[in-house]
Enzyme design. Structure first.
Site, PDB file in Angstrom:
ATOM      1  N   HIS A  16       0.852  -1.195   0.000  1.00 22.83           N
ATOM      2  CA  HIS A  16       0.000   0.000   0.000  1.00 22.83           C
ATOM      3  C   HIS A  16       0.891   1.249   0.000  1.00 22.83           C
ATOM      4  CE1 HIS A  16      -2.893   2.999   1.381  1.00 22.83           C
ATOM      5  NE2 HIS A  16      -3.824   2.166   0.914  1.00 22.83           N
TER       6      HIS A  16
ATOM      7  N   GLU B   4      -3.784   2.335  -7.475  1.00 27.61           N
ATOM      8  CA  GLU B   4      -4.111   3.400  -6.531  1.00 27.61           C
ATOM      9  C   GLU B   4      -3.130   4.548  -6.727  1.00 27.61           C
ATOM     10  OE1 GLU B   4      -6.467   1.947  -3.013  1.00 27.61           O
ATOM     11  OE2 GLU B   4      -4.395   1.799  -2.409  1.00 27.61           O
TER      12      GLU B   4
HETATM   13  C1  PEP Z   1      -6.836   3.255   0.454  1.00 27.51           C
HETATM   14  O1  PEP Z   1      -6.767   3.221   1.660  1.00 27.51           O
HETATM   15  O2  PEP Z   1      -6.186   2.467  -0.237  1.00 27.51           O
HETATM   16  C2  PEP Z   1      -7.698   4.248  -0.177  1.00 27.51           C
HETATM   17  C3  PEP Z   1      -7.909   4.173  -1.466  1.00 27.51           C
HETATM   18  O3  PEP Z   1      -8.224   5.158   0.652  1.00 27.51           O
HETATM   19  P1  PEP Z   1      -9.311   6.297   0.279  1.00 27.51           P
HETATM   20  O4  PEP Z   1     -10.503   5.601  -0.287  1.00 27.51           O
HETATM   21  O5  PEP Z   1      -9.568   6.976   1.567  1.00 27.51           O
HETATM   22  O6  PEP Z   1      -8.670   7.180  -0.748  1.00 27.51           O
END
Ligand code: PEP
Length: 259
Positions: free
Chosen positions: A94, A166
């Site tokens: 992450h 992400e």
């Molecule tokens: C995450 O924790 O990977 C994330 C995408 O958080 P958020 O939805 O708060 O952006």
């Protein structure tokens, strides 16, 4: 049809008691659907009690991180081997781990290997920072993160793996910058292209690719509608059961329309 994967990352929030309460609330607002897989990633401390309490027909558990060695003098760490009977999934790499704890690509590669070795599906988070994006390095970053993370993974093992795109600049930016579905489409296509280069066309199709970054109940549909997007990873909005329930509901309605 692939199942839609919806992952709730509770990050470092909620005591064990609060975690139980939130699962109880999830249970009230979320109906189990055959084609939707809802995965909850609480703190490590809550995994054990939740594994007993939660309705396994509706929910699965994920760890947020684990250590790649199975056992040894790694004080303070929890290994994949210790988690194997508790969780189906583990988030690996992450951006919070990379940014706050300096996790390297090689460490992430070892964690992916340890997860698979222990029968846990890794949810491998990849994505560029704002600086990398502004410098036009997005593709290079995706390429490097994928090729390193999957270095020791065979094409058969790829079926259990989830890649979560992400972009770091889009995480928890409520009311700030959000990723446009167009940009996401390009990134998802590029991820599958990379998998195709490494493992061939079949693997590129079966690997699950999901999106994460400030997903909420209003915009989740736009992401899930993207061809090749198999689900979402939800952070902040998953701490609110009504919002998270609405996200699962959106996914269900979309699946139903597509049948
Ligand atoms: C995450 O924790 O990977 C994330 C995408 O958080 P958020 O939805 O708060 O952006």
């Amino acid at each position: 049809m692939k199942k839609t994967l919806i992952v709730a990352n509770w990050k470092m929030n909620l005591t064990t008691h609060q975690a139980s309460t939130l699962v109880h609330r999830y249970n009230q607002v979320i109906t189990g659907h055959q084609n939707i897989e809802v995965v909850i990633a609480p703190s490590t401390l809550s995994l054990q009690p939740l594994s007993i309490e939660l309705d396994r027909r509706k929910f699965r558990l994920a760890a947020q991180d684990a250590y790649p060695k199975d056992e040894g003098p790694y004080t303070g760490e929890v290994s994949f081997a210790m988690l194997r009977d508790l969780v189906h999934y583990c988030i690996v790499g992450h951006s919070a781990r990379r940014v706050y704890f300096g996790e390297s690509l090689e460490l992430i590669r070892d964690k992916v290997g340890a997860a698979v070795r222990n029968g846990i599906c890794p949810i491998i988070c990849i994505g560029e920072t704002k600086h990398e994006r502004d410098s036009g390095e997005t593709k290079q970053v995706i390429h490097d993160q994928i090729t390193t993370a999957l270095k020791n993974i065979t094409s058969d093992e790829l079926e259990t793996i989830v890649i979560a795109y992400e972009p770091v600049w889009a995480i928890s930016t409520f009311q700030g910058e959000v990723a446009k579905p167009d940009d996401m489409q390009k990134a998802i296509d590029y991820i599958r292209f990379q998998i195709k280069e490494l493992y061939g066309a079949h693997a590129a199709e079966v690997v699950r690719v999901i999106y994460g970054g400030s997903v909420n109940e209003q915009d989740v549909r736009a992401y899930l509608e993207l061809p090749g997007c198999d689900g979402v990873l939800v952070g902040a909005a998953s701490l609110n059961y009504a919002k998270f329930g609405a996200i699962v509901d959106s996914a269900y309605r979309l699946q139903h329309e597509q049948l």
